[in-house]
Design an enzyme around this catalytic site. Structure first.
Site, PDB file in Angstrom:
ATOM      1  N   CYS A   2      33.015  43.628  24.212  1.00  0.00           N
ATOM      2  CA  CYS A   2      32.099  42.742  23.507  1.00  0.00           C
ATOM      3  C   CYS A   2      32.956  41.839  22.640  1.00  0.00           C
ATOM      4  CB  CYS A   2      31.162  43.550  22.642  1.00  0.00           C
ATOM      5  SG  CYS A   2      30.361  44.894  23.525  1.00  0.00           S
ATOM      6  N   ARG A  27      33.789  37.959  27.083  1.00  0.00           N
ATOM      7  CA  ARG A  27      33.980  39.388  26.803  1.00  0.00           C
ATOM      8  C   ARG A  27      32.680  40.176  26.939  1.00  0.00           C
ATOM      9  NH1 ARG A  27      38.470  41.592  24.464  1.00  0.00           N
ATOM     10  NH2 ARG A  27      37.154  43.245  23.671  1.00  0.00           N
ATOM     11  N   TRP A  74      28.060  43.395  25.701  1.00  0.00           N
ATOM     12  CA  TRP A  74      27.997  43.832  27.104  1.00  0.00           C
ATOM     13  C   TRP A  74      27.643  45.308  27.030  1.00  0.00           C
ATOM     14  CZ3 TRP A  74      30.805  47.157  30.436  1.00  0.00           C
ATOM     15  CH2 TRP A  74      30.620  46.907  31.796  1.00  0.00           C
ATOM     16  N   ASN A 100      32.854  46.921  18.356  1.00  0.00           N
ATOM     17  CA  ASN A 100      33.317  47.037  19.748  1.00  0.00           C
ATOM     18  C   ASN A 100      33.920  48.431  19.904  1.00  0.00           C
ATOM     19  OD1 ASN A 100      32.677  44.411  20.216  1.00  0.00           O
ATOM     20  ND2 ASN A 100      34.793  43.670  20.274  1.00  0.00           N
ATOM     21  N   GLY A 101      33.777  49.016  21.067  1.00  0.00           N
ATOM     22  CA  GLY A 101      34.361  50.350  21.301  1.00  0.00           C
ATOM     23  C   GLY A 101      33.253  51.354  21.535  1.00  0.00           C
ATOM     24  N   GLU A 472      42.265  42.559  47.898  1.00  0.00           N
ATOM     25  CA  GLU A 472      41.987  41.617  46.817  1.00  0.00           C
ATOM     26  C   GLU A 472      40.976  40.550  47.271  1.00  0.00           C
ATOM     27  OE1 GLU A 472      42.260  41.572  43.813  1.00  0.00           O
ATOM     28  OE2 GLU A 472      42.244  39.500  43.135  1.00  0.00           O
ATOM     29  N   LYS A 476      37.389  39.970  45.439  1.00  0.00           N
ATOM     30  CA  LYS A 476      36.963  38.669  44.897  1.00  0.00           C
ATOM     31  C   LYS A 476      35.581  38.320  45.430  1.00  0.00           C
ATOM     32  CE  LYS A 476      39.009  38.296  42.221  1.00  0.00           C
ATOM     33  NZ  LYS A 476      40.122  39.067  41.783  1.00  0.00           N
ATOM     34  N   GLU A 479      32.717  40.637  44.019  1.00  0.00           N
ATOM     35  CA  GLU A 479      32.369  40.554  42.597  1.00  0.00           C
ATOM     36  C   GLU A 479      31.685  39.249  42.212  1.00  0.00           C
ATOM     37  OE1 GLU A 479      35.704  40.967  39.869  1.00  0.00           O
ATOM     38  OE2 GLU A 479      37.008  39.969  41.294  1.00  0.00           O
ATOM     39  N   HIS A 495      39.899  53.447  63.476  1.00  0.00           N
ATOM     40  CA  HIS A 495      39.557  54.786  62.977  1.00  0.00           C
ATOM     41  C   HIS A 495      38.194  54.787  62.283  1.00  0.00           C
ATOM     42  CE1 HIS A 495      43.546  56.069  64.102  1.00  0.00           C
ATOM     43  NE2 HIS A 495      44.023  54.990  63.484  1.00  0.00           N
ATOM     44  N   LYS A 594      34.995  40.673  31.221  1.00  0.00           N
ATOM     45  CA  LYS A 594      36.387  40.320  31.456  1.00  0.00           C
ATOM     46  C   LYS A 594      37.345  41.457  31.152  1.00  0.00           C
ATOM     47  CE  LYS A 594      39.731  37.692  32.639  1.00  0.00           C
ATOM     48  NZ  LYS A 594      39.931  37.630  34.080  1.00  0.00           N
TER      49      LYS A 594
HETATM   50  C1  F6R Z   1      38.737  41.649  39.240  1.00  0.00           C
HETATM   51  C2  F6R Z   1      39.031  41.975  37.865  1.00  0.00           C
HETATM   52  C3  F6R Z   1      39.124  43.404  37.470  1.00  0.00           C
HETATM   53  C4  F6R Z   1      40.366  43.629  36.599  1.00  0.00           C
HETATM   54  C5  F6R Z   1      40.400  45.066  36.053  1.00  0.00           C
HETATM   55  C6  F6R Z   1      41.672  45.333  35.256  1.00  0.00           C
HETATM   56  O1  F6R Z   1      38.724  40.271  39.438  1.00  0.00           O
HETATM   57  O2  F6R Z   1      39.221  41.102  37.062  1.00  0.00           O
HETATM   58  O3  F6R Z   1      39.125  44.241  38.578  1.00  0.00           O
HETATM   59  O4  F6R Z   1      41.496  43.361  37.377  1.00  0.00           O
HETATM   60  O5  F6R Z   1      39.287  45.281  35.239  1.00  0.00           O
HETATM   61  O6  F6R Z   1      41.780  44.474  34.180  1.00  0.00           O
HETATM   62  P1  F6R Z   1      43.168  44.255  33.444  1.00  0.00           P
HETATM   63  O7  F6R Z   1      44.090  43.603  34.391  1.00  0.00           O
HETATM   64  O8  F6R Z   1      42.826  43.364  32.266  1.00  0.00           O
HETATM   65  O9  F6R Z   1      43.655  45.598  33.020  1.00  0.00           O
END
Ligand code: F6R
Length: 599
Positions: A2, A27, A74, A100-101, A472, A476, A479, A495, A594
């Site tokens: 947050c 955030r 969030w 936050n937390g 990856e 992408k 998500e 398999h 994020k």
């Molecule tokens: C995907 C994404 C997440 C982060 C994951 C780790 O696009 O952004 O999967 O990669 O939450 O986050 P960090 O790198 O900040 O530890």
């Protein structure tokens, strides 16, 4: 996950707080709230949805108070709702808190407080803080916060305010907070972007710090009341760096920033045919490497395994941080633990790192956010310097993480006194220019995206270094476009996954030339024979692939070791354009935030 912003100064706080919240929306953004102290009382407003809803509700309100706190949420405990939005209050509305937390023992504390007559109005863990502080309040907010925190188990970045004092009290444990030092005004925030418009002078709070902010300035103490010395640092990042720079979304801007972010990564680190890194470990210090990370960072870790094992011939294990921390990992004093994280705040990665440190292993961080918790806890590290990544879907951080792992692999080889190939180093320096050239695929990828916006499933296949790129690409897509996608090592399809293939299944092959190209082609034939639609990322000699593929995406020819950085670009763009065509909120996909600072 947050965002927090607080203000105490000579100007009306309302607009500063709203402005700060807008910069923090990445955030967390399911609800937002604000509290301003005015004429000895609190003016409180909360709204579900983006900060814009709160801003709209407050537009006509004449609020002059010069002290206030605000929060963008969030949800973790309790659904997104006005009741659950911060700031939270005690029953008399004398104390208010943004947090936050996670308060791990909130249920036990809540039970006791209810027995003592406190009435709760939300389902959150955070509200416990407001009641606890009120319970201990005897005219001094600082003392009351310290007493309350002595009972708390869990993590917090919090700011508290009392109707009876013109001060803010903030505290941090495992959730970032920093002060912004202005002229006759002080800010407090969970992240730098909230402050940048007003000041570049910041003080990072450390775990256990308590900051007391009043009209005279600020003091930092620990929870026992001892004064703590913390440096004022200058932030190098400009406000313009976090604007969209004319792109429709932050994600697209960040994809196109990759030549620059890679340039930042490499600058000063490849010089005189040598790799220069200021890490405190070399190949003599460990026998094995374990890399821990989550999400996209975990995918770059998988590529790191290929790179380090191939280049430096040192064994590497890769683990999800969330699994590693709980599986009683076998860590030896001769292991090096590398934590990879864009934010440097991911709870699971931090916990894995702390576990490794507790067991005496050496640690190294590969982190983007300067001053983040991870960078302060790790033995030494490699900063990505990719600049702020605002789009929730990680893009430029990924390519820079892979670049950093490549640098580290070459560094280890060099420190083993093995010769580095000068041509490889020269090519490495050209990588940003090659990535610039690769971005030209955008037009073609956009056309392809149009054809697939109504698809329900996707498969991504690659081999070797490009298997994690397939993972990856699939991540992408799912998500941001909410299309179900899976990545596999191409050989694995027989398999199981091959059963999924029919004319409705698009399959993205990462088929740039390498030692396994022949094998990839035979996997393509298997897909073609079952009617699957093939999208192939190719570089050279793709003649035969052109016959099999329905769509070709051509990227420049590069050294195999750099191919993940180049090949991920069309996949990032494919996901972006499909999501954009579907009219989705690309930068803030549903259910995601994020930085994941809780487990
Ligand atoms: C995907 C994404 C997440 C982060 C994951 C780790 O696009 O952004 O999967 O990669 O939450 O986050 P960090 O790198 O900040 O530890």
């Amino acid at each position: 996950m947050c965002g927090i912003i607080g203000y105490l100064g000579g100007k009306p706080a309302k607009n500063i707080l709203i402005d700060g919240l807008k910069k923090l929306e990445y955030r967390g953004y399911d609800s937002a709230g604000i509290c301003v102290l005015e004429k000895g009382g609190f003016i409180i407003n909360k709204k579900v949805g983006p900060v814009a809803s709160l801003e709209k509700a407050l537009k006509q309100e004449k609020i002059e108070g010069v002290i206030g706190i605000a929060h963008t949420r969030w949800a973790t405990h309790g659904v997104p709702s006005e009741r659950n939005a911060h700031p939270h209050f005690d029953c008399q509305h004398e104390i208010t808190v943004v947090h936050n937390g996670i308060i791990e023992n909130y249920q036990a504390l809540k039970k006791i407080l209810i027995k003592e007559g406190h009435q709760f109005s939300s389902e959150t863990d955070s509200e416990v803080l407001a009641h606890l502080i009120e319970k201990f309040y005897r005219g001094n907010l600082e003392t009351a916060v310290s007493k309350a925190l002595a009972l708390i188990e869990g993590s917090y970045g919090l700011v508290a305010l009392s109707v009876k004092e013109n001060k803010l009290v903030a505290a941090r444990r495992s959730s970032p907070l920093l002060l912004g030092i202005g002229k006759h005004e002080t800010f407090i925030a969970s992240d730098i972007p909230a402050l940048l418009k007003y000041t570049k002078r910041v003080v990072y709070l450390k775990d256990g710090d308590l900051a007391i902010i009043d009209a005279k300035g600020y003091k930092i103490k620990n929870l026992n009341g001892q004064k703590m010395d913390r440096q004022v640092e200058d932030v190098k990042m400009s406000a313009a760096q976090i604007e969209k720079k004319g792109f429709k979304h932050f994600m697209l801007k960040e994809v196109f920033e990759q030549p620059q972010s890679l340039n930042n990564l490499l600058s000063g680190r490849v010089k005189d045919n040598k790799i220069k890194l200021s890490v405190k470990v070399g190949p003599k210090d460990f026998e094995k490497i374990i890399i821990v990370a989550c999400g996209t960072s975990w995918h770059s870790a998988l590529i790191g395994k290929y790179l380090i094992e191939e280049i430096a011939r040192i064994p590497v294990e890769v683990d999800y941080a969330s699994e590693f921390r709980y599986r009683q990992p076998l860590i030896k004093l001769t292991d090096l633990i590398i934590a990879i994280s864009q934010s440097g705040e991911t709870a699971d990665t931090l916990a894995a790192l702390r576990e490794a440190e507790k067991q005496g292993a050496k640690t190294l961080g590969i982190v983007n956010v300067v001053g983040s918790t991870m960078t302060r806890e790790v033995g030494s590290g490699i900063y990505l310097h990719a600049g702020p990544e605002i789009g929730v879907a990680s893009t430029k951080a990924f390519s820079s993480q892979v670049g950093a792992l490549l640098l580290f692999a070459l560094y280890l080889k060099q420190e083993k006194h093995e010769k580095l190939d000068p041509r490889l180093l020269a090519d490495l320096k050209r990588l940003p220019a090659i990535v610039e050239q690769t971005l030209k695929v955008d037009k073609e990828v956009k056309k392809i995206a149009l054809k697939f916006k109504n698809t329900d499933h996707f498969l991504y296949l690659g081999r070797g270094l490009n298997f994690p790129v397939a993972l990856e690409g699939a991540l992408k897509l799912k998500e941001i476009s909410y299309i179900h996608a899976e990545g596999y090592p191409a050989a694995e399809i027989k398999h199981g996954p091959i059963a999924l293939i029919d004319e409705k299944m698009p399959v993205v092959f990462i088929a740039t030339k390498n030692d396994l190209s022949e094998k990839i082609i035979s996997n393509m034939q298997e897909v073609k024979a079952r009617g699957g639609k093939i999208i192939a990322v190719v570089d050279q000699d793709y003649g035969y692939i052109a016959k099999l593929a329905d769509y070709l995406i051509k990227v420049p020819v590069v050294n195999k070791l750099f191919s993940p950085i180049v090949n991920v670009i069309p996949l990032q763009l494919l996901a972006y354009h499909i999501a954009d065509r579907k009219g989705l909120n690309v930068d803030k996909p549903r259910n995601l935030a994020k930085s994941v600072t809780v487990e």
